[in-house]
Design a protein around this motif. Sequence first.
Motif, PDB file in Angstrom:
ATOM      1  N   ILE A 147       0.840  -1.202   0.000  1.00  0.00           N
ATOM      2  CA  ILE A 147       0.000   0.000   0.000  1.00  0.00           C
ATOM      3  C   ILE A 147       0.876   1.254   0.000  1.00  0.00           C
ATOM      4  CG2 ILE A 147      -1.630   1.346   1.382  1.00  0.00           C
ATOM      5  CD1 ILE A 147      -2.713  -1.414   2.399  1.00  0.00           C
ATOM      6  N   GLY A 148       1.906   1.262   0.853  1.00  0.00           N
ATOM      7  CA  GLY A 148       2.790   2.430   0.933  1.00  0.00           C
ATOM      8  C   GLY A 148       3.485   2.736  -0.381  1.00  0.00           C
ATOM      9  N   PHE A 149       3.950   1.703  -1.055  1.00  0.00           N
ATOM     10  CA  PHE A 149       4.587   1.896  -2.370  1.00  0.00           C
ATOM     11  C   PHE A 149       3.556   2.344  -3.399  1.00  0.00           C
ATOM     12  CE2 PHE A 149       7.840  -1.500  -1.017  1.00  0.00           C
ATOM     13  CZ  PHE A 149       8.776  -0.541  -0.651  1.00  0.00           C
ATOM     14  N   GLY A 150       2.404   1.682  -3.411  1.00  0.00           N
ATOM     15  CA  GLY A 150       1.389   1.969  -4.427  1.00  0.00           C
ATOM     16  C   GLY A 150       0.785   3.350  -4.313  1.00  0.00           C
TER      17      GLY A 150
ATOM     18  N   GLY B 249      -0.412  10.537   8.530  1.00  0.00           N
ATOM     19  CA  GLY B 249      -1.055  11.846   8.421  1.00  0.00           C
ATOM     20  C   GLY B 249      -1.659  12.097   7.056  1.00  0.00           C
ATOM     21  N   GLU B 250      -1.982  11.018   6.344  1.00  0.00           N
ATOM     22  CA  GLU B 250      -2.604  11.144   5.047  1.00  0.00           C
ATOM     23  C   GLU B 250      -4.124  11.085   5.185  1.00  0.00           C
ATOM     24  OE1 GLU B 250      -1.240  11.708   2.140  1.00  0.00           O
ATOM     25  OE2 GLU B 250       0.874  11.492   2.661  1.00  0.00           O
ATOM     26  N   ALA B 251      -4.823  11.546   4.149  1.00  0.00           N
ATOM     27  CA  ALA B 251      -6.285  11.495   4.161  1.00  0.00           C
ATOM     28  C   ALA B 251      -6.732  10.054   4.153  1.00  0.00           C
ATOM     29  CB  ALA B 251      -6.843  12.243   2.942  1.00  0.00           C
TER      30      ALA B 251
ATOM     31  N   TYR C 119       5.928   6.060  -0.015  1.00  0.00           N
ATOM     32  CA  TYR C 119       7.373   5.823   0.134  1.00  0.00           C
ATOM     33  C   TYR C 119       8.150   6.987  -0.471  1.00  0.00           C
ATOM     34  CZ  TYR C 119      11.957   4.033  -1.341  1.00  0.00           C
ATOM     35  OH  TYR C 119      13.298   3.892  -1.602  1.00  0.00           O
ATOM     36  N   MET C 120       7.765   7.411  -1.654  1.00  0.00           N
ATOM     37  CA  MET C 120       8.451   8.522  -2.320  1.00  0.00           C
ATOM     38  C   MET C 120       8.206   9.837  -1.584  1.00  0.00           C
ATOM     39  SD  MET C 120      10.096   7.147  -4.792  1.00  0.00           S
ATOM     40  CE  MET C 120      10.563   8.570  -5.776  1.00  0.00           C
ATOM     41  N   LYS C 121       7.044   9.992  -1.015  1.00  0.00           N
ATOM     42  CA  LYS C 121       6.687  11.250  -0.353  1.00  0.00           C
ATOM     43  C   LYS C 121       7.329  11.367   1.029  1.00  0.00           C
ATOM     44  CE  LYS C 121       2.659  13.897   1.265  1.00  0.00           C
ATOM     45  NZ  LYS C 121       1.167  13.937   1.297  1.00  0.00           N
ATOM     46  N   HIS C 122       7.296  10.291   1.807  1.00  0.00           N
ATOM     47  CA  HIS C 122       7.729  10.357   3.205  1.00  0.00           C
ATOM     48  C   HIS C 122       9.109   9.760   3.438  1.00  0.00           C
ATOM     49  CE1 HIS C 122       3.790  11.730   4.675  1.00  0.00           C
ATOM     50  NE2 HIS C 122       3.245  10.859   3.845  1.00  0.00           N
ATOM     51  N   GLY C 123       9.572   8.920   2.522  1.00  0.00           N
ATOM     52  CA  GLY C 123      10.863   8.270   2.703  1.00  0.00           C
ATOM     53  C   GLY C 123      10.748   6.944   3.438  1.00  0.00           C
TER      54      GLY C 123
END
Length: 258
Positions: free
Chosen positions: A151-154, A251-253, A158-162
């Motif tokens: 889910i984090g990759f998709g 902290g995402e929607a 991952y790109m946004k938060h590291g």
Amino acid sequence: MTGGGGRSLSRTRPGRYTPRVSTSPPAATPVTPASPPAATPDALLGTFALLQALTGFVPVPFLDGILSRKLARTMVTTVAGTHSLVVPDDEVRLLASEPDEGLLEFLKSAAKGILLFPFRLLFRAIFVVLDAKEITDLVGKAYVHSVLLDIGFGEGWYMKHGAARLGEAVTQVLATVDTRPTNGAVSAAWRALRDKGPELLGRILEAFKDKRDDVAAAEATPLGEAFAEAVKKGSPSLREALRAGLARALGEAVGEAG
């Protein structure tokens, strides 16, 4: 006032009229719903999780821990590859699940007691260990961990938060998640192993001994498929619930995927 042809007329200046042409509003442009992010097949995620439990039956000292860590890291690179991502080695280690040491110790000590059995008896005895709650929990957490990374990759998190922040969020969700919805899927996988017979188990363990976890994963595919089918039937909303938990941790929607 209405003209003879039935059109509505409007006055422009005294003594002269011009037709008022009514126009229809422009047709709305159809909106194509956004496609949900790609997802790694559940059968593959289930296979990785199930293999974590089977590493304990490799009759080579210390190899089980090596295989377990290698499988965890292969899972990360495989899931990232689904989303066309290449994760650096140091971040792979950061994101890979380190199986609970207590559960691993339980698995190793339980397996040690039956590994000296003749193989035919070992095949029957192995399910006493695999059906234990501790092993069911181990597989469930390994599966949930892989789904959270998927889910984090998709979602682009991952790109946004590291890697560090995503890893923290995954750990946070894992600490509170209820893995009981996967219990039925674990049982379904072990039933598939029983049905396939001791030859399949032998091929998986032989691949482990040769340090060929890729071959072990290929051999275990039917077990992963049984696991995925059971998740689909018994816990169809599990992925969405995990997505909501990970979104809150980052902290995402919280909303529908995509």
